[in-house]
Design an enzyme around this catalytic site. Sequence first.
Site, PDB file in Angstrom:
ATOM      1  N   LYS A 288     -55.739  30.688 -51.787  1.00 27.38           N
ATOM      2  CA  LYS A 288     -56.350  30.914 -52.897  1.00 27.38           C
ATOM      3  C   LYS A 288     -56.471  32.275 -53.330  1.00 27.38           C
ATOM      4  O   LYS A 288     -56.192  33.322 -52.347  1.00 27.38           O
ATOM      5  CB  LYS A 288     -57.803  30.616 -52.979  1.00 27.38           C
ATOM      6  CG  LYS A 288     -58.506  30.281 -54.012  1.00 27.38           C
ATOM      7  CD  LYS A 288     -58.302  28.801 -54.593  1.00 27.38           C
ATOM      8  CE  LYS A 288     -59.207  28.523 -55.854  1.00 27.38           C
ATOM      9  NZ  LYS A 288     -58.910  27.369 -56.237  1.00 27.38           N
TER      10      LYS A 288
ATOM     11  N   ASP B 150     -57.410  29.418 -62.382  1.00 29.36           N
ATOM     12  CA  ASP B 150     -58.893  29.157 -61.750  1.00 29.36           C
ATOM     13  C   ASP B 150     -59.559  29.639 -62.794  1.00 29.36           C
ATOM     14  O   ASP B 150     -59.295  29.868 -64.002  1.00 29.36           O
ATOM     15  CB  ASP B 150     -59.050  29.459 -60.378  1.00 29.36           C
ATOM     16  CG  ASP B 150     -60.330  29.003 -59.749  1.00 29.36           C
ATOM     17  OD1 ASP B 150     -61.422  29.454 -60.017  1.00 29.36           O
ATOM     18  OD2 ASP B 150     -60.175  28.041 -59.110  1.00 29.36           O
TER      19      ASP B 150
ATOM     20  N   LYS C  39     -58.705  20.086 -49.554  1.00 31.28           N
ATOM     21  CA  LYS C  39     -58.327  19.204 -50.673  1.00 31.28           C
ATOM     22  C   LYS C  39     -57.051  19.047 -50.856  1.00 31.28           C
ATOM     23  O   LYS C  39     -56.718  17.874 -51.391  1.00 31.28           O
ATOM     24  CB  LYS C  39     -58.871  20.424 -51.985  1.00 31.28           C
ATOM     25  CG  LYS C  39     -58.736  19.728 -53.461  1.00 31.28           C
ATOM     26  CD  LYS C  39     -59.016  20.749 -54.301  1.00 31.28           C
ATOM     27  CE  LYS C  39     -60.486  21.201 -54.211  1.00 31.28           C
ATOM     28  NZ  LYS C  39     -60.421  22.190 -55.525  1.00 31.28           N
TER      29      LYS C  39
END
Length: 453
Positions: free
Chosen positions: A134, A174, A122
Amino acid sequence: MDRSYGTLQSNYLNKLMGRLTARNQGEYEFHQAALEVLESLEGVIERHPEFIRMGIIESLVEPERLIKFRVPWIGDNGRVYINRGYRAQFNSAIGPYKGGLRFHPTVSEGVVKFLAFEQTFKNSLTGLPMGGGKGGADFNPKGKSEAEIMRFCQSFMTELSHYIGPNTDIPAGDIGVGEREIGYMFGQYKRIQGEFTGVITGKGLDYGGSLVRKQATGYGLCYFVEEMLKEKQRSFDSMTTVISGSGNVAIYAAKKAIELGAKVVALSDSSGFIHDKNGIDLDLIKELKEVQRARISDYILKHPDATYTEGARGIWNIPCDIALPCAIQNELDELAARELTKNGCVLVAEGANMPCTPGALEVFKEKGTLFAPGKAANAGGVATSGLEMSQNSLRYSWDYEEVDCRLKNIMQDIHKRASTTAEEYDAKGDLILGANIAGFMKVANAMLAQGAV
């Protein structure tokens, strides 16, 4: 013994996938994400045998670093609780690690690896110099007091601060991590390090945040869909749209879709979904979710003509032209996909990370439904995080129109590159393959140039 994967024709990729599943047992989301990418690389390795010789693909499915730590925090009752924290620093070939932090009970090592793997491609697609990472924790902010959330965030950052930095790893938000949580973590990092740096994005506007960051994933999703529709000489105008979720992505996807002429009729949260055939009252949704932090079921108290249904998965039974899954991974399965296509849905675009199951993707392919994968369609959030990083480095803030214009240009460019790459590999219209290959090639070439690291 290596397991056989019927969708992989290459013996090399088949064996690689077998080793990956054996080494990462039980991490089904990671397996799913890796298989989707490997399926797209069959034609690539035929043209580029050097990727096999130099071990590029083996490196790309293995995180450079995986950090796991305990997070002790004190509840309002005086008891000490323990959660697990994670950070997967997956690939830094094109820039420092970049990707969000998720606070949710489902967070695990496998989930974090899947998210970081997806993030690598991405970030590559945005064209900005950002690697993939992440992280998060199996902490549930729901039902916790402000003080408990603050203490948890401070404890989490106390440990994470050893591994991040403005030129090393720049986290963001997130699921379960919004501006409130970002503020607590940024403040703790600043106290520990004794410096004010752009180490985390999604910050408040008063202390280094960027305009449009809150809206970016949802807006970017709609900008991407707009390009898909233009290719078919269509637009959002009068398109009935169903959107799952009711966080930032869903709310601002709904806002932009409405601005572009769509009629948004449904939203959801983890408890269920609302259907308002007259069109969702977005101001009320924002009041409920952003101010009151209430359940979406409260919507029908103000709009009795709308309906609320327990269980979020039933949202895909609502007839629509466009479906935007913006909640969580694997929320839209094969049965839901069949229901959507039967009811006339012509386009599905992923606002969440991997919300559609492999079975659903097969249905969309079989029925000729236009489809946009999350690594391309929801890249607007991290793209604007990259713009926030740039502004922090410049000690300067761009105005709303400047950031929004840059975001739109990035999303248009991602669509163009995914579409063009698909054509180059004789798969016109296959944005999954196009996005996977376009994202992969930039990272793989950078790895080769740096000595296959």
